[in-house]
Motif scaffolding. Structure first.
Motif, mmCIF file in Angstrom:
data_model
loop_
_atom_site.group_PDB
_atom_site.id
_atom_site.type_symbol
_atom_site.label_atom_id
_atom_site.label_comp_id
_atom_site.label_asym_id
_atom_site.label_seq_id
_atom_site.Cartn_x
_atom_site.Cartn_y
_atom_site.Cartn_z
ATOM 1 N N THR A 198 12.938 31.524 -30.301
ATOM 2 C CA THR A 198 13.540 32.829 -30.577
ATOM 3 C C THR A 198 15.060 32.710 -30.603
ATOM 4 O OG1 THR A 198 11.699 34.026 -29.554
ATOM 5 C CG2 THR A 198 13.790 35.201 -29.732
ATOM 6 N N LYS A 199 15.625 31.987 -29.662
ATOM 7 C CA LYS A 199 17.077 31.800 -29.601
ATOM 8 C C LYS A 199 17.564 31.010 -30.813
ATOM 9 C CE LYS A 199 17.045 31.903 -24.539
ATOM 10 N NZ LYS A 199 17.292 31.139 -23.290
ATOM 11 N N GLY A 221 18.908 34.961 -21.638
ATOM 12 C CA GLY A 221 17.712 35.583 -21.085
ATOM 13 C C GLY A 221 16.503 34.664 -21.110
ATOM 14 N N TYR A 278 24.917 41.526 -27.322
ATOM 15 C CA TYR A 278 23.442 41.446 -27.323
ATOM 16 C C TYR A 278 22.974 40.025 -27.609
ATOM 17 C CZ TYR A 278 18.750 43.452 -27.701
ATOM 18 O OH TYR A 278 17.428 43.788 -27.496
ATOM 19 N N TYR A 279 23.704 39.338 -28.489
ATOM 20 C CA TYR A 279 23.376 37.940 -28.783
ATOM 21 C C TYR A 279 23.468 37.094 -27.514
ATOM 22 C CZ TYR A 279 23.974 33.153 -30.489
ATOM 23 O OH TYR A 279 23.856 31.800 -30.689
ATOM 24 N N TRP A 312 23.265 38.127 -24.446
ATOM 25 C CA TRP A 312 22.224 38.545 -23.505
ATOM 26 C C TRP A 312 20.907 37.835 -23.793
ATOM 27 C CZ3 TRP A 312 17.687 41.489 -24.435
ATOM 28 C CH2 TRP A 312 16.997 41.871 -23.272
ATOM 29 N N ILE A 313 20.569 37.740 -25.066
ATOM 30 C CA ILE A 313 19.324 37.057 -25.439
ATOM 31 C C ILE A 313 19.440 35.559 -25.159
ATOM 32 C CG2 ILE A 313 17.865 36.385 -27.396
ATOM 33 C CD1 ILE A 313 18.301 39.149 -28.575
ATOM 34 N N PHE A 340 14.680 43.521 -35.094
ATOM 35 C CA PHE A 340 14.186 43.267 -33.746
ATOM 36 C C PHE A 340 12.860 44.006 -33.543
ATOM 37 C CE2 PHE A 340 18.711 42.280 -32.794
ATOM 38 C CZ PHE A 340 18.512 41.015 -32.253
ATOM 39 N N PHE A 359 13.969 34.127 -22.882
ATOM 40 C CA PHE A 359 13.301 34.117 -24.178
ATOM 41 C C PHE A 359 13.013 32.678 -24.577
ATOM 42 C CE2 PHE A 359 15.809 37.998 -24.018
ATOM 43 C CZ PHE A 359 14.926 38.953 -24.512
ATOM 44 N N ARG A 386 9.407 38.290 -31.607
ATOM 45 C CA ARG A 386 10.519 39.130 -31.147
ATOM 46 C C ARG A 386 11.350 39.648 -32.324
ATOM 47 N NH1 ARG A 386 10.355 40.543 -25.660
ATOM 48 N NH2 ARG A 386 9.591 38.783 -24.434
#
Length: 286
Positions: free
Chosen positions: A269-270, A263, A256-257, A259-260, A236, A265, A209
């Motif tokens: 990735t996090k 989410g 956006y941080y 949201w991820i 990204f 994911f 990602r």
């Protein structure tokens, strides 16, 4: 051939409830830890998953729900594994694409922060496919001259780990300098070179990602570092900010941080995104 090691190498294999690193679990982990002095330590254990083992996996691996019912959970063995693996490099068959991401995910779920970025990751399958595109059984026959089915029972982690170890040593024997007369097929007994051949493209996280990309100036030319190589930064590799530097996105879209993080994911990735964010916050305070 004795491996030329500068630190321990863990050759390992996993059996799991499925192929989804976010939703599936490890049910068996087996590994061979090879020390620089040549000593070898072998361990294999069943792991109790958080979900039943699907019938098709039972049929494939012959590992039943009854066998893992009294086994420890990954969370229970994670601290000891972290200690055993600390300071080691890793090797496996298709490990950079599945086993390492799965193991990383399980460590994170167990609350253990094991940083694979400090290890060299050697994927025997990637090296094999570059040299002789086939699967593990064919690799075993190609490099040892024997049928894997004669020596091992397939789809058991301890058996597959032994076969993988034999293949890695066979690769180094076959492509050693002075043995291999094709320059592009020479393989040195060096963990840096083996890890480079096994590299997961330019991925920063295991899922791809976030990837490394050359920094460029206003004219689109690469910005060179003091070592004469292009400087790189994380960008990204998906969604509306695909191709955008992660640090720039974090500055202009602070939501956006979140949201991820909320989410669907992978935990890895996090974790990677959080490390980038904390690194930048630390730089801003300096």
């Amino acid at each position: 051939m004795k491996l030329n090691l500068t630190k321990p190498l863990v050759v390992f294999d996993l059996e799991t409830t499925g192929l989804d690193i976010v939703r599936d679990n490890i049910i068996q982990i087996s590994y061979i830890k090879i020390w620089p002095d040549g000593n070898e330590e072998r361990k294999s254990m069943f792991v109790k998953p958080s979900k039943p083992i699907p019938p098709e996996v039972v049929e494939l691996t012959h590992i039943t729900n009854e066998q893992v019912a009294d086994a420890p959970t990954f969370k229970e063995i994670a601290p000891q594994l972290c200690q055993d693996f600390s300071g080691s490099d890793f090797a496996g068959f298709n490990s950079n694409h599945f086993d390492i991401p799965m193991l990383a995910e399980e460590f994170i779920r167990a609350g253990v922060d094991f940083d694979f970025s400090k290890s060299r990751l050697i994927d025997v399958q990637t090296i094999f496919h570059r040299m002789e595109p086939r699967n593990l059984a064919a690799a075993y026959k190609f490099y040892t001259g024997r049928k894997m089915s004669d020596d091992f029972q397939a789809h058991l982690a301890d058996q597959d780990a032994e076969a993988t170890y034999a293949v890695l040593k066979g690769q180094l024997d076959r492509y050693a300098p002075g043995v291999q007369d094709e320059d592009d097929k020479v393989l040195h007994n060096d963990m840096d070179e083996l890890a480079s051949l096994s590299k997961l493209n330019d991925n920063v996280d295991f899922a791809g990602r976030i990837v490394w990309k050359d920094k460029t100036d206003s004219k689109g030319k690469p910005i060179m570092g003091a070592d004469g190589k292009p400087q790189k930064h994380e960008v990204f590799n998906f969604g509306k900010y695909k191709g955008k530097p992660v640090v720039d996105v974090m500055r202009m879209d602070q939501g956006y941080y979140g949201w991820i993080m909320n989410g669907d994911f992978s935990s890895n990735t996090k974790q990677v995104l959080t490390r980038i964010r904390l690194r930048e916050l630390s730089r801003q305070k300096q």
